[in-house]
Design an enzyme around this catalytic site. Structure first.
Site, short mmCIF file in Angstrom:
data_model
loop_
_atom_site.label_atom_id
_atom_site.label_comp_id
_atom_site.label_asym_id
_atom_site.label_seq_id
_atom_site.Cartn_x
_atom_site.Cartn_y
_atom_site.Cartn_z
N ASN A 50 0.85 -1.19 0.00
CA ASN A 50 0.00 0.00 0.00
C ASN A 50 0.89 1.24 0.00
OD1 ASN A 50 -2.44 -1.50 0.25
ND2 ASN A 50 -2.02 -1.76 2.42
N GLN A 57 -2.60 2.74 3.14
CA GLN A 57 -1.38 2.70 3.96
C GLN A 57 -1.66 3.39 5.29
OE1 GLN A 57 2.17 4.44 2.25
NE2 GLN A 57 3.46 3.63 3.86
N VAL A 59 0.53 2.37 8.14
CA VAL A 59 1.83 2.31 8.79
C VAL A 59 2.83 2.89 7.80
CG1 VAL A 59 3.61 0.80 9.74
CG2 VAL A 59 1.20 0.29 10.15
N HIS A 63 6.39 -1.84 3.80
CA HIS A 63 6.27 -3.26 4.14
C HIS A 63 5.44 -3.94 3.06
CE1 HIS A 63 2.89 -1.19 6.03
NE2 HIS A 63 2.22 -2.33 5.95
N HIS A 65 2.82 -7.11 2.20
CA HIS A 65 1.88 -8.10 2.72
C HIS A 65 1.90 -9.33 1.80
CE1 HIS A 65 -0.36 -5.15 5.31
NE2 HIS A 65 0.15 -4.32 4.43
#
Length: 77
Positions: A50, A57, A59, A63, A65
């Site tokens: 994201n 998004q 956070v 990262h 997923h």
């Protein structure tokens, strides 16, 4: 269902901030994600990054997923 996060140690807020210097790291993250998904016994999975609030998004540290272990539909909800 399986939901795995791949998180780099390098602080990158999102894909909006990556540079050419990050290409090796990004490739490594995808390769590692595949290895982890295979180790988890997933036969198929979705890879999601994201980027930005409107894309979901929440956070603000890059990262990835890895989502699998069940039938995934499109569009995602």
């Amino acid at each position: 269902p399986t939901h795995i996060l791949i998180i780099p140690r390098k602080p990158i807020q999102s894909l909006q901030q990556i540079t050419i210097d990050d290409q090796e790291l990004l490739g490594h993250l995808l390769l590692k994600g595949t290895a982890i998904a295979n180790d988890a016994g997933l036969e198929s999975w979705r890879t999601v990054i994201n980027t930005g609030e409107e894309a979901g998004q929440t956070v603000f540290h890059l990262h990835i997923h890895i989502i699998g272990g069940r039938k995934l539909i499109w569009p995602p909800g």
